[in-house]
Scaffold this active site. Structure first.
Site, PDB file in Angstrom:
ATOM      1  N   GLU A   1       0.655  -1.517  -0.092  1.00 28.43           N
ATOM      2  CA  GLU A   1      -0.131  -0.008  -0.622  1.00 28.43           C
ATOM      3  C   GLU A   1       0.571   1.535   0.163  1.00 28.43           C
ATOM      4  O   GLU A   1       2.277   1.172   0.726  1.00 28.43           O
ATOM      5  CB  GLU A   1      -0.405   0.093   1.195  1.00 28.43           C
TER       6      GLU A   1
ATOM      7  N   ARG B   1     -16.716  -7.497  14.421  1.00 23.61           N
ATOM      8  CA  ARG B   1     -16.900  -7.645  16.049  1.00 23.61           C
ATOM      9  C   ARG B   1     -17.239  -6.174  16.929  1.00 23.61           C
ATOM     10  O   ARG B   1     -17.211  -5.340  15.760  1.00 23.61           O
ATOM     11  CB  ARG B   1     -15.573  -8.225  16.650  1.00 23.61           C
TER      12      ARG B   1
END
Ligand code: ADP
Ligand code: ADP
Ligand code: MG
Length: 497
Positions: A200, A292
């Protein structure tokens, strides 16, 4: 309907989930390792079952044991909290196959979003801005080097399966590429059992801004605005706040729309977080999705008035979301600091020991989510987070003032904590002005900054006073002992295996 909920976690998050369950009239089952026998989450639950020795791999990570305990106690659902089994697709699948409810997303969503590369591929059909980089795992180092040169250094090599700030390497110059690449692959293989890495562009002056989403099992997805989490050490968050002081209403709405699309791309339901990196010009790029409940979820609860755990439970029960996007508004400002048993003067190294003094701050606008009592030892086996201290005010300024007041009221002795560091952050001009990025700690913080400034004339007096305070505030051994005993006698109800 969920009648009995097993919480497959420990510490503050187990307690936090149990509190909401109790408000909803749901009975709770705690699981614990031998090291956590005396923990508050064990005492708070309606029932508690020991699932093995201290090491997580032999207790909190034992999917089979946890499902068996569910059957034995008659629990009909499992909330995994964060960490441990929360992002384990295989566990979510086993729970489903056992005929139990997993309070979280589907195993399929967890699987896709558990891999940063699969996540990027899944959202490719939507118009989501992404950091320039390689779309697939690197197999040809020479080709990857070419891509890196095209993007321009510095670049990041990231493990697709990475998490918790681990599995990332910054490469500043092309000369370092091969060596860093080899290291990244071997680290990813040993830490995550998956050596896939990708590149990236390293965003300079990056801010970490994430969006909380909620989706139900009927295709409704909403977002609950952002959390700013740019104050990090070792790529891990230490201070979080909501809202971010840099987003305009337009960018916020746009990021919210993207986050909802990311969730839609994987058929998401439950609570989830879509993480973005924001550059100095406020361009934002999708990083990953955490499937989550997030550590820093309380700041979102504080500014929206929504109990995220309650929503997660409703969603798991199959109920449609009742909250409409248009009805949501940001109310005030909330800041969370993570109180870790770490020594900020010594490179934030974990400093485990016994909490010989432990007194929480109180009062208007102060929330403490913790899982410890005075006299308890902080086990070496788990994350050394003692507590999350959250303050809420009408404005950011007010939340900061409350935080400084609350930090000063917090009394912890026996271990070093990140509290003095958090106070440093609250007082720092860059933080106060809102003009900071993920380099905040490396740019501004040195251990000397923790020593309070004293007027030379007052120094002698201050030293005397400090010595006197140390003398009188030293805890008596029997007080510390007493603190380790259960406060409430729920023992008889608990099944201690
Ligand atoms: P957040 O909820 O803000 O993303 P962290 O990134 O610190 O918080 O992660 C939450 C918890 O989950 C921490 O205890 C962290 O160590 C753990 N964790 C997250 N991802 C992984 C992973 N891939 N492997 C192991 N532990 C992880
Ligand atoms: P993890 O799974 O470990 O949470 P993330 O992709 O969410 O991995 O990245 C963790 C942190 O690393 C981010 O919060 C940010 O500080 C930094 N980071 C990640 N990607 C970049 C990037 N492309 N440029 C600059 N910093 C980054
Ligand atoms: Mg992340």
């Amino acid at each position: 309907m969920i009648r009995k909920l097993l919480i497959a976690n420990r510490g503050e998050i187990a307690l936090r989930i149990m509190r909401t369950a109790r408000e909803m009239g749901i009975r709770t089952v705690a699981v614990f390792s031998e090291a956590d026998r005396l923990s508050p989450h064990v005492r708070y639950a309606d029932e508690a079952v020991c699932v093995g020795p201290a090491a997580s791999s032999e207790s909190y990570l034992r999917a089979d044991t946890i499902i068996r305990v569910c059957r034995e106690t008659g629990a009909d659902a499992i909330h995994p909290g964060y960490g441990f089994l929360s992002e384990n697709a295989s566990f979510a699948r086993q729970v489903r196959e056992a005929g139990l409810i997993f309070v979280g997303p589907s195993p399929e969503s967890i699987e896709v979003m558990g891999s940063k590369l699969a996540a990027k591929a899944a959202v490719a059909a939507y118009n989501i801005p992404m950091v320039p980089g390689t779309p697939e795992a690197i197999s040809d180092v020479a080709a990857a080097k070419k891509t890196a040169a095209g993007i321009g250094y510095p670049i990041l090599i990231k493990a697709s399966a990475g998490g918790g700030g681990k599995g990332m390497r910054i490469v500043e110059r092309e000369e370092d590429f091969d060596e860093q690449m080899a290291r990244a692959v071997s680290e990813a293989t040993s830490a995550f059992g998956d050596g896939s890495v990708f590149i990236e562009k390293y965003v300079t002056s990056p801010r970490h801004v994430e969006i909380q989403v909620l989706g139900d099992q009927h295709g409704n997805i909403i977002h609950l605005f952002e959390r700013e989490c740019s104050v990090q050490r070792r790529h891990q968050k230490v201070v979080e706040e909501a809202p971010s002081s840099v987003l305009t209403p337009e960018i916020r709405a746009e990021m919210g729309r993207c986050a909802v699309d990311v969730a839609r791309a994987c058929g998401y339901y439950g609570a989830g977080t879509v993480e973005f990196i924001v550059d100095a010009d406020l361009n934002f790029f999708f990083l990953e999705m955490n499937t989550r409940l997030q550590v820093e979820h309380p700041v979102t609860e504080q500014i929206t008035g929504i109990d995220l755990v309650k929503q997660m439970i409703y969603i798991a029960e199959g109920k449609p979301l009742e909250i409409k996007q248009e009805a949501l508004a940001i109310n005030g400002h909330a800041i969370e600091v993570r109180v870790y048993a770490e020594d900020p003067a010594n490179n934030f190294l974990p400093d485990v020991g016994t909490l010989s003094t432990y007194e929480r701050p109180q009062g208007n606008g102060v929330r403490v989510d913790d899982g410890f009592e005075q006299g308890m030892a902080i086990p070496i086996y788990y994350d050394p987070m003692i507590a999350k201290l959250i303050t809420t005010g009408a404005t950011r300024q007010e939340a900061i003032e409350k935080m400084i007041r609350a930090i000063d009221e917090y009394r912890i002795t026996g271990v070093q904590t990140t509290l003095p560091f958090c106070r440093f952050v609250m007082e720092h001009e860059a933080f106060r002005s809102g003009q900071f990025d993920t380099h905040f700690v490396s740019r501004y913080f040195t251990p000397e900054k923790l020593v309070p400034e004293t007027d030379p004339g007052e120094a002698g007096l201050a030293a005397l006073l400090a010595a006197w305070l140390l003398q009188t505030r030293k805890p008596k051994p029997e007080t510390a002992e007493a603190g380790a005993q259960p406060v409430r006698s729920r023992w008889k109800e608990n099944r201690l295996h």
